[in-house]
Each structure stands twice: as structure tokens, then as C-alpha cells.
Design an enzyme around this catalytic site. Structure first.
Site, PDB file in Angstrom:
ATOM      1  N   ASP A  18     -52.949 -18.859 -38.253  1.00  0.00           N
ATOM      2  CA  ASP A  18     -52.617 -19.792 -37.607  1.00  0.00           C
ATOM      3  C   ASP A  18     -52.555 -21.143 -38.284  1.00  0.00           C
ATOM      4  O   ASP A  18     -53.597 -21.481 -39.124  1.00  0.00           O
ATOM      5  CB  ASP A  18     -53.836 -20.104 -36.459  1.00  0.00           C
ATOM      6  N   TYR A  23     -47.075 -29.088 -36.700  1.00  0.00           N
ATOM      7  CA  TYR A  23     -46.047 -30.086 -36.503  1.00  0.00           C
ATOM      8  C   TYR A  23     -46.481 -31.280 -37.462  1.00  0.00           C
ATOM      9  O   TYR A  23     -45.575 -31.821 -38.155  1.00  0.00           O
ATOM     10  CB  TYR A  23     -45.976 -30.503 -35.163  1.00  0.00           C
ATOM     11  N   ARG A  60     -58.316 -36.859 -35.863  1.00  0.00           N
ATOM     12  CA  ARG A  60     -59.494 -36.354 -35.089  1.00  0.00           C
ATOM     13  C   ARG A  60     -60.786 -36.685 -35.232  1.00  0.00           C
ATOM     14  O   ARG A  60     -61.520 -36.837 -34.191  1.00  0.00           O
ATOM     15  CB  ARG A  60     -59.444 -34.695 -35.106  1.00  0.00           C
ATOM     16  N   GLU A 121     -48.013 -19.267 -35.232  1.00  0.00           N
ATOM     17  CA  GLU A 121     -49.000 -18.215 -35.338  1.00  0.00           C
ATOM     18  C   GLU A 121     -48.259 -16.691 -35.487  1.00  0.00           C
ATOM     19  O   GLU A 121     -47.236 -16.410 -34.988  1.00  0.00           O
ATOM     20  CB  GLU A 121     -49.517 -17.966 -33.629  1.00  0.00           C
TER      21      GLU A 121
END
Length: 621
Positions: A18, A23, A60, A121
Site C-alpha cells: 500500500d 496522492y 496528521r 494498492e
């Protein structure tokens, strides 16, 4: 409902890779100044700053989440960089991300069977590569273990941070390990090497899960992000699943998972161990019951499909709040844009990959006026896909009108559309060696003659585009690869298509008539062809008036044999057409031929062949 699949007889090594906040990584490669900075990629939608579709790990840390809008993200992290996705036709254009994902797939597919699950993925079946490594250079006999592999996370392997890599190395090199764990160790080393190679060649990091089946590999690939990998030994499967919430399991996040919670009180996958296989079959049927029983034990027979290309092509757009579409005109305007993009993508797939899509599907979300919480959903509609932008647009609008009728009856006002999408699916490869029908038929006019393909060529029969037969020569093989690597692929191939279509056959009476494919020469001609091992001699003539009578009465020979002395002479007689094979012809031709064939004619029991001669019965002497 999920169905249990047969388990493999031998242990497998499956990896799920993954790409990390993919992006954002693509945008950081395009603009290196964004590296290390809090960044998010937003959709083309100016409402409240746009919707976030990817968030960097730096952002994040400030509490920015994908569920936020751009304005909200700026409030949480004032220094965040919001990058808008490329725009085309007033909507997001994801081609740059699809192309970047293809770079990664090309690298990963070198080590085993590769299944591209999405843009970012990939599943890999590394069983053969792991067996080869175990046979030729097993980890326990190697003096050097690839450094990145020693950073793996092994479930149930407890160790301090200080000696973690040494413990992982010891696990990978165990001489007393069972065969399954030795294969996993080889798989972990191979995946680590692939991840480093992806980073070196594309600048992208990815995380991975390595296990004995797809289900477990997918579950653990995101456990340690970013840029890490996790291994699931067989001995740790039961403890790992025991506390896993049932909703986290693939195919259990919807109605089936809710049913398990409500009807059986199942909250974790481990709770399923309390039910026998027969009990689960009683509640959910034989197949699903068995699947649940196996899932609780970490058993899955799902195989990695050897697929580097997508299973379908889809284009969609959402219309939140006041942007909802409320008239047929507004819907048609957007459907035309979506269908134009879809047409370019499937035509590119056809030219570059020799694949054809068979089904067009329209999906929509809608609500009735003042009833946006209405339970009734807008039904999805499908139909056979016809190539050509105009035809796709026409069919998509008909599908919408059909769905709107089912949703709202005959009323044409008081509704609003909040989402539209069109999808091309049921994609298959054009069989190698398939030839255009034009290869076997000689036209009388110079235009028709120029369209005949040389028998030695490898042209394939492709779909009808705007009532014209299109074949490979529209994009020369030597230029296809270059075009596919170019961002202007669709435009270039589209231009080639226009040139190819201009070389068309002279028109017979009525557009799309099958008669236009056959000779209408005034003078007799003689020709021999050798195809698929069958040599046929065709002599004869046909008047243009004969063609007209064939259309009106269905009785005239398309070709009249002049000399029956040749042993394998045959002619194309309407009365000898086998109705059993008509269904294999293009729809436009099917309708015409159905009108020619006499109702009383019975289908021939002759075995179908692979050449055009199998569609016509031999002439009676």
C-alpha cells in the site's frame, strides 16, 4: 454475500503493498519543495476549501484528517499546503496518479503474480520466488541479510527497541523454523528489496503485509505506517484475530457485519470461534456460513489474480448542497462530460492493451424534493456498451431516464441528483489471431479495396465506432507505446482513429447494412485466399440491383458461383445462413439478417467453426 473458496494444497506467500498517502507523494515528486511540509491534496470542489483526499503524515500530527474540508484543515494547521488535483472537464483528473501507480506496478510485477487492486494498492503472490530463494540461498545460510528486511515487524515477536533488528534477523534466519515460516522469511526479504527498489526508481514509499493469504496480508499492511512491513507467522494468526473488531474485516463492514453483531452478538472475529460451522450455515447459508467459519480461523482460499490493468473504468462527480442537479438538461450536460472522459479511457485501453469493455453502467444518488432522507435509492442501470463518444452519451442519458422513472415515476420535477457516475466494465482481452472480417472480403471500389487487410497481418476485429468498423491499423504498433506514455494519448489516438475511419467502404443502401461489406462489382472476378488452413475459391458477379433485392426479399445470393468445378468452391447464400450463429454478430447486423432469414428455416446442427466460412453453409451442387 461472500463465498468460501478451496484452500491451496501448499503454503503460499502473499504480500499486500500500500503506497503511503500516495496522492501527496505524487505531488511532492512534482514539487520537491513540499517534501517534509504539512500537505494535503483536495478535490476539485471549492465548497469550504474542497474535500481532502490525501493527507501527509506531517499534517496528521496537527490533527488534520481526510474527512475534513480545506477550510477546516487550515484552522487546525495554518501552515498546511493544499494542492488541488489536476482539473479536466470541470472535474478532477486522476490520470497523473494512475500513471504514477503504473510505474510502481511495473517494478513489483517482476517478482511474481501481480494484482493491481486500486491506484495505490497491489497484491503479490511471491510463492515461487520464495521457494527459489529457499532452495538456492536460504536465509539461515546467508552471511548477509538485506538490511531493510531486519526492520520488519513480526507479529508476536517481543523485543526491546535496542535489539529489535537483531531479534528480527534471528527470526528470519532460524534453522529450526517450519517450512511455512521459512517461506515467509524469504517473502519478507523479497518484499523489502522491492520496496527499496520502488523508492529508488519512483521516490515513493510503501508499506506492506506478508502472510499466507490475501486476507491476512491486507489486514496487517497498514499496521505500521509509513514505509514499514509486517509479517504474520501462522502461529500468531489466532491471537491476532481474537481481538480484531468484526467491522475491520473485509466484507464484514456492511450489512453482514451488522447482522453478526445484532443477531449473534459477535463483536470481534474471535467471537465467531464460539459458533460451529453448521450453526453459521443455518443463519447465513452454506457458502457464507463456511466462509465465516474459515475467516474466524484465518483461512482464505482467494487467489491473487494476474492482473496489471484495472477491472473497470469509471468517471464520477458529486454535487453537494446547492450544486445538486435538478433538471434533465443539467444532468445531460454533466453526463456528456463524464462519458467523453470514459470514451477516451476505454479507447486508450483498446489501442494500447487490446481490451474491450462490454457493459455500460450508470450510478446516481438522488433525493426527492423536501425528502432528502428518503429510503428509496436511485437504481443503477446497465446496457451493452457501444464505442463512440456520442453513442455512450446517448445510452447514458437513456439509462438515467429509466432510473429516474423507477425512482420518481412519471414526474419530471421535484428531484435532485447529488452524485453521477458512469462505468465501463466486463473488460476482456481481444483473442490473439482474431482478424477483421474485412480481411476475407474484397470490395469493388478503390476505397473498399484500400480497406482490405493483408492476410498475413495480425489485425483484430474491434468494436463498431459510429457505425464503422475500426481496426488496429489506426494506431501503428510502433507508435502505440509512445502514445501510451504520453499525456496526450487520447488526443493522438483519437486523431489516428479519425484517419482510419475515413478509409471506409462504399455505402450500400441503408447505414450499417451488411451488404456494404460484400462486392457489388459489375464485372466477374476470381480470387483465392488461404486463411486458417482453408483454401476457398470464389468466382462470380453481383449486380447492384441484386443487392437491393436481397434487402427487400431476403432471397438473392450475395455471391453467385459461376464455376462449380473447383472442389471446395462455396458461395454466400442468404437462405443458407445458419440462424444459430447470428447471435454472435454485431447488433446492427443481427437486426438486418433476422429480417432476411425465413421464419420456417431451422437452425443447422453443424458444429461452429473459427473461420468466417463456418457462418455459411456449403453450396449445393
Amino acid at each position: 454475500m461472500p463465498v468460501a473458496r478451496p484452500e491451496p494444497q501448499e503454503p503460499r506467500v502473499i504480500a499486500h503493498l500500500d503506497l503511503d498517502c500516495f496522492y501527496v507523494q505524487v505531488e511532492q515528486r512534482r514539487n520537491p519543495a513540499l517534501r517534509g511540509q504539512p500537505t494535503a491534496v483536495v478535490q476539485y470542489n471549492d465548497w469550504k476549501g474542497g474535500g481532502l483526499i490525501a493527507v501527509s503524515y506531517e499534517a496528521r500530527k496537527f490533527g488534520v484528517k481526510r474527512s475534513m474540508r480545506g477550510d477546516e484543515a487550515k484552522n487546525v494547521c495554518p501552515g498546511i499546503n493544499l494542492v488541488q488535483v489536476p482539473v479536466s472537464r470541470d472535474k478532477a483528473d486522476l490520470n497523473v496518479y494512475r500513471s504514477a501507480g503504473s510505474e510502481v506496478v511495473a517494478i513489483l510485477s517482476t517478482k511474481g503474480k501481480c494484482e493491481r487492486a486500486s491506484i495505490d494498492e497491489v497484491y503479490l503472490d511471491l510463492t515461487d520466488a520464495a521457494k527459489e530463494m529457499l532452495l538456492e540461498s536460504p536465509p539461515e545460510s546467508s552471511e548477509f541479510i538485506f538490511e531493510e528486511a531486519t526492520k520488519s515487524n513480526i507479529l508476536d515477536l517481543t523485543s526491546d527497541v535496542s535489539d529489535r533488528e537483531e531479534n528480527v534477523k534471528a527470526w528470519l534466519c532460524r534453522a529450526d523454523a517450519d517450512y511455512q515460516d521459512k517461506l515467509l522469511a524469504c517473502g519478507a526479504i523479497i518484499v523489502a528489496q522491492l520496496r527499496v527498489k520502488v523508492l529508488e526508481e519512483t521516490q515513493f514509499t510503501c508499506s506492506a503485509g506478508i502472510a499466507h493469504n490475501k486476507m491476512l496480508a491486507k489486514l496487517v499492511s497498514g499496521m505500521h505506517k509509513p514505509a514499514q512491513q509486517t509479517v504474520v507467522p501462522s502461529s500468531s494468526v489466532q491471537d491476532f484475530l481474537a481481538s480484531l473488531p468484526v467491522k475491520k474485516m473485509k466484507q464484514l463492514g456492511g450489512k453482514l457485519g451488522s447482522s453478526l453483531q445484532d443477531d449473534l452478538g459477535v463483536e470481534t472475529v474471535g467471537d465467531l470461534l464460539g459458533f460451529t460451522e453448521e450453526k453459521l450455515q443455518e443463519y447465513y447459508g452454506v457458502n457464507t456460513g463456511t466462509w465465516l467459519w474459515k475467516t474466524a480461523r484465518g483461512i482464505s482460499g482467494e487467489e491473487v489474480e494476474d492482473r496489471l490493468l484495472p477491472k473497470s473504468h469509471g468517471c464520477g462527480k458529486t454535487f453537494p448542497g446547492p450544486k445538486a442537479l435538478k433538471t434533465n438538461t443539467a444532468v445531460k450536460s454533466w453526463l456528456d462530460k463524464l462519458c467523453e472522459e470514459l470514451s477516451e479511457r476505454i479507447q486508450s485501453d483498446l489501442n494500447c492493451n487490446k481490451r474491450v469493455s462490454q457493459t455500460l453502467t450508470l450510478h446516481a444518488r438522488a433525493c426527492k424534493e423536501n425528502k432528502c432522507n428518503s429510503v428509496k435509492k436511485f437504481p443503477s442501470k446497465s446496457c451493452p456498451l457501444r464505442y463512440g463518444t456520442g453513442k455512450i452519451q446517448e445510452d447514458a442519458m437513456k439509462l438515467f431516464e429509466s432510473g429516474l422513472h423507477d425512482f420518481w415515476g412519471y414526474r419530471n420535477t421535484g428531484w435532485s441528483i447529488t452524485s453521477l457516475s458512469v462505468t465501463a466494465s466486463k473488460i476482456f482481452d481481444i483473442p490473439s489471431g482474431t482478424n477483421s472480417i474485412l480481411r476475407y472480403i474484397k470490395g469493388s471500389s478503390s476505397g473498399a479495396s484500400s480497406a482490405i487487410i493483408d492476410p498475413s497481418s495480425t489485425a483484430v476485429l474491434t468494436p463498431l465506432v459510429d457505425n464503422k468498423l475500426v481496426h488496429e491499423e489506426q494506431c501503428e504498433p510502433s507508435s502505440i507505446k509512445e502514445d501510451c506514455d504520453n499525456s496526450n494519448l487520447a488526443k493522438q489516438c483519437g486523431a489516428n482513429e479519425e484517419k482510419g475511419v475515413s478509409k471506409k467502404l462504399s455505402k450500400a443502401q441503408g447505414s450499417g447494412s451488411i451488404l456494404k461489406f460484400f462486392s457489388q462489382s459489375q464485372s466477374a472476378f476470381h480470387e483465392k485466399r488461404n486463411f486458417d488452413g482453408l483454401i476457398c475459391s470464389n468466382q462470380g458477379h453481383e449486380s447492384s440491383s441484386g443487392a437491393s433485392e436481397a434487402e427487400q426479399h431476403g432471397k438473392t445470393n450475395i455471391n453467385t458461383a459461376g464455376d462449380h468445378s473447383a472442389g471446395n468452391t462455396w458461395m454466400l447464400n442468404v437462405e443458407d445462413i445458419d440462424p444459430a450463429v447470428v447471435g454472435e454478430l454485431p447488433l446492427e447486423i443481427q437486426r438486418e439478417i433476422q429480417g432476411w432469414i425465413r421464419p420456417s428455416k431451422h437452425a443447422s446442427t453443424k458444429k461452429r467453426g473459427s473461420t468466417i466460412s463456418s457462418y455459411f453453409s456449403p453450396s449445393r451442387r
